[in-house]
Design a protein around this motif. Structure first.
Motif, short mmCIF file in Angstrom:
data_model
loop_
_atom_site.label_atom_id
_atom_site.label_comp_id
_atom_site.label_asym_id
_atom_site.label_seq_id
_atom_site.Cartn_x
_atom_site.Cartn_y
_atom_site.Cartn_z
N ILE A 113 0.85 -1.18 0.00
CA ILE A 113 0.00 0.00 0.00
C ILE A 113 0.88 1.24 0.00
CG2 ILE A 113 -1.80 1.28 1.23
CD1 ILE A 113 -2.60 -1.37 2.57
N VAL A 120 0.91 5.44 0.45
CA VAL A 120 0.13 6.56 1.00
C VAL A 120 0.95 7.84 0.82
CG1 VAL A 120 -1.13 5.18 2.69
CG2 VAL A 120 1.08 6.16 3.32
N ASP A 121 0.23 8.97 0.74
CA ASP A 121 0.92 10.25 0.68
C ASP A 121 1.11 10.78 2.10
OD1 ASP A 121 -1.54 11.18 1.48
OD2 ASP A 121 -2.10 12.01 -0.47
N GLY A 146 -1.81 10.55 4.44
CA GLY A 146 -2.40 9.23 4.71
C GLY A 146 -3.40 8.79 3.67
N LYS A 147 -3.45 9.44 2.50
CA LYS A 147 -4.35 9.05 1.43
C LYS A 147 -3.71 7.94 0.60
CE LYS A 147 -7.26 12.39 2.47
NZ LYS A 147 -8.59 12.12 3.05
N VAL A 148 -4.52 6.98 0.18
CA VAL A 148 -4.02 5.82 -0.57
C VAL A 148 -3.64 6.24 -1.98
CG1 VAL A 148 -4.61 3.55 -1.50
CG2 VAL A 148 -5.38 4.19 0.78
N THR A 149 -2.40 5.89 -2.38
CA THR A 149 -1.93 6.16 -3.74
C THR A 149 -1.62 4.88 -4.50
OG1 THR A 149 0.35 6.34 -2.94
CG2 THR A 149 -0.94 8.38 -3.05
N TRP A 204 -2.41 0.40 -4.36
CA TRP A 204 -3.21 -0.66 -3.70
C TRP A 204 -3.10 -1.91 -4.58
CZ3 TRP A 204 -5.70 -0.11 0.95
CH2 TRP A 204 -6.65 -1.06 1.32
N ASP A 234 -8.77 7.86 2.77
CA ASP A 234 -7.93 7.79 3.97
C ASP A 234 -7.66 6.31 4.28
OD1 ASP A 234 -6.76 7.89 6.48
OD2 ASP A 234 -7.95 9.63 7.10
N LEU A 235 -6.38 5.97 4.51
CA LEU A 235 -6.00 4.57 4.76
C LEU A 235 -6.74 3.99 5.95
CD1 LEU A 235 -4.20 2.17 4.07
CD2 LEU A 235 -2.42 3.17 5.52
N TRP A 264 -0.81 3.52 12.99
CA TRP A 264 -0.88 4.84 12.35
C TRP A 264 0.22 5.75 12.90
CZ3 TRP A 264 -3.39 2.96 8.83
CH2 TRP A 264 -4.58 2.27 8.99
N GLY A 303 5.52 10.66 1.73
CA GLY A 303 4.61 9.53 1.85
C GLY A 303 5.37 8.30 2.30
#
Length: 635
Positions: free
Chosen positions: A269, A271-272, A275-278, A280, A299-300, A311, A354
């Motif tokens: 996974i 994330v930036d 915490g946003k998924v970039t 998957w 949001d992850l 986290w 990220g």
């Protein structure tokens, strides 16, 4: 002259529109081919519908036949009479009604003598003989059905005319029947051909409408597209070539990277900084059930469940630009745990913030480490038990020998040394013997000797069980092996668990004449002891029921197999527990009591090492029955 001059522009216009004309002609040819192909496909699909419906009928009968197989098997083995079997099957088949596209349907059942046993939609015909029932074309319906069921073990189709309930005229009907030879009856499913033809006609009508709409739509779209193509074609050609080259390179690079990421057996996974998924990958989809399109940009925390500590570690890794590793223990219920390793890689490229998170399920690795530790413990315990047994044997032998000497010196009236010693003491051997008899001393000595023999047998069994197996196959008498294992189990008294095997009633049901079985004696003894100890523990856990704990040991021959059954009257098990009872590390015992390895090792010994079978049958409140089948000859 003027006509020729006026005609020239028209010719030029036609020439200019020649490409359009070609496109239109080609479109019409394609439309005609499309219509022909569509019509051919629809006709073929109508045939497929009929074939599918017939296959569905066959599958339904096969499913019904499989459902009643246990009853048929009971009749074959003699456990169930034919009358009782028919009664059970009738009750089962009567509930086999279902709904199809044309309406409700059912499974019917009749005997080979023509007696109609189950007819849900015409109950007044049940238990009546329909042997002479004929349709409007003179076909003996029941006779044809019986003939097909008897002559085709795999089942077959029969066509005839039959009056539907509530109808005024007979209709063509097709039925698929399959015989149940053990009960001298058959079961089947029927369907009226009129329903099938209506379904086919409805499909062709819908196909025709769809075909017409598609043709008109495609024709309109084609006419619109032609004008656009002529205008924009030349402008697009150059741009297409440029973009094709660029897209080809980008697509190759993207596919290459995507294949690398998705081929990894780990959750990956990206994330930036927020915490946003970039990123998957497919394994993340498999674990979470969330598609990549659904996870991207979210949001992850909302798409991947984890505790707050994770986290914080992700945030620390991004902020400190350090790789962070974390192991998490997850509870799955029923005392089952899984372990996951989290590795967080911060993105340290210029202008990027990220992290990439990799999650690996290491449950098997952790369990293997635990298994190694447990194996070492068991080896140590086995060695200690063997050493203790050897140490006990020496004083035990002395005790038994001295008891034998005491018996000889105190009761041997004809031994000269005994008489001389008695005379020196001022008495006789007869007086000493009478005193001994009055005080019951000979019986006491006999008790000492029998107890010593029993203790020696226990030590022998402990040595046999603790001794490292040589994996050599010998022919063993299962009755003797059962009795030997039982004697070993009778010494099992656990103060912590508070169960005493000697308080359990043992019932033996051994079939005589069973030949010796080729097996590894220590391994099979381990299997039997595991099952006996589990039964004792289960009955101890349910000791408040008021029932006397009881274990039934059965030994019988089934074909080319020797069958051992160990049945208890304990609390039984749920179906979900039965399905997992042979899984490694699965246990219903409290933490610290069981390892979850005993039955899984036993299952491996029986199925893999001896090519046998091991099964369990249990219901809550009705105890449990473990069945072990071993081949009578080496495979």
């Amino acid at each position: 002259m003027n006509d020729a001059i006026n005609h020239t522009p028209n010719v030029r216009m036609i020439l200019r529109k020649k490409p359009v004309f070609k496109v239109i002609v080609l479109s019409l040819v394609l439309f005609a081919a499309f219509i022909g192909l569509f019509d051919h496909v629809s006709r073929q699909h109508v045939k497929v519908i009929e074939s599918q419906r017939l296959d569905q009928m066959k599958q339904l009968v096969e499913i019904a036949r499989n459902a009643i197989e246990p009853i048929a098997a009971g009749c074959r083995s003699g456990d169930i009479s034919r009358e009782a079997g028919i009664a059970e099957v009738r009750n089962l088949v009567r509930r086999m009604t279902f709904t199809e596209s044309h309406g409700d349907n059912y499974v019917f059942m009749s005997a080979y003598d023509g007696t109609m046993l189950v007819q849900p939609f015409e109950p007044d015909k049940e238990m009546t003989n329909q042997w002479d029932l004929k349709d409007s074309h003179g076909v003996y319906i029941i006779r044809e059905l019986v003939k097909t069921a008897e002559n085709k073990p795999e089942g077959g189709f029969v066509r005839y005319f039959y009056m539907p309930p509530g109808s005024g005229a007979p209709q063509e009907k097709i039925s698929f029947v399959m015989g149940v030879q053990e009960l001298e009856c058959y079961i089947g499913v029927g369907r009226y051909m009129e329903d099938l033809r209506k379904e086919q006609a409805d499909f062709r009508w819908k196909t025709f409408i769809l075909e017409t709409m598609l043709v008109l739509l495609l024709l309109a779209l084609c006419l619109m597209a032609v004008s656009e193509i002529v205008v924009k074609n030349r402008l697009l050609v150059k741009e297409v070539h440029i973009r094709q080259d660029s897209e080809k390179e980008l697509r190759a690079l993207k596919n290459y990277l995507g294949d690398i990421i998705n081929s990894m057996p780990s959750v990956l996974i990206g994330v930036d900084g927020k915490g946003k998924v970039t990123q998957w990958n497919q394994h993340a989809e498999k674990v979470t059930g969330v598609k990549e399109e659904e996870a991207a940009g979210r949001d992850l925390k909302k798409v991947y469940p984890a505790d707050s500590a994770l986290w914080e570690k992700i945030s620390d890794s991004i902020h400190n630009r350090e790789i962070v590793q974390h192991r998490k223990k997850i509870t799955r219920g029923n005392n089952l745990f899984e372990y996951e390793d989290f590795t967080i890689y911060p993105l340290i490229s210029e202008g990027m913030e990220g992290a990439v998170i990799r999650v690996d399920n290491v449950t098997s690795k952790v369990q293997m480490e635990e298994l190694v530790v447990q194996s070492e413990k068991m080896l140590s315990v086995g060695g200690l038990a063997a050493g203790m047994a050897h140490e006990i044997n020496n004083p035990l032998a002395g005790m038994m020998q001295m008891a034998e000497v005491m018996s000889t010196r105190l009761t041997g009236k004809d031994v000269p040394a005994n008489r001389q010693a008695a005379e020196r003491a001022g008495t006789t051997m007869e007086a000493i013997h009478q005193f001994m008899e009055d005080r019951g001393i000979p019986k006491m000595i006999e008790t000492i000797q029998s107890s010593g023999v029993r203790a020696a047998k226990i030590v022998e069994n402990m040595l046999s069980f603790a001794r490292k197996g040589s994996a050599q196959t010998t022919h063993e008498d299962l009755a003797e092996l059962l009795d030997s294992t039982l004697e070993l189990a009778l010494t099992d008294y656990d103060l912590k668990k508070k169960h005493d095997f000697r308080s359990i009633k043992i019932v033996k049901e051994y079939e005589p004449g069973i030949p010796p079985v080729p097996c590894d004696r220590p391994q099979i003894q381990q299997v039997l002891l595991n099952v006996l100890q589990n039964a004792a523990y289960a009955m101890q856990a349910a000791s408040g029921s008021g029932k006397q704990p009881k274990i039934i040991l059965r030994l019988k021959r089934q074909g080319g197999m020797a069958c051992v059954e160990i049945q208890d009257n304990g609390p039984g098990m749920e179906e979900t527990v039965c399905k997992r009872i042979f899984e490694p590390f699965f246990t219903t015992k409290p933490t610290g009591i069981g390892t979850g390895l005993g039955l899984s090792v036993s299952y491996f010994i029986v199925t893999e090492a001896h090519q046998g079978r091991m099964e369990v049958s249990s219901h809550p409140g009705l105890g449990a029955r473990f069945t072990i089948r071993l081949p009578l000859s080496v495979m």
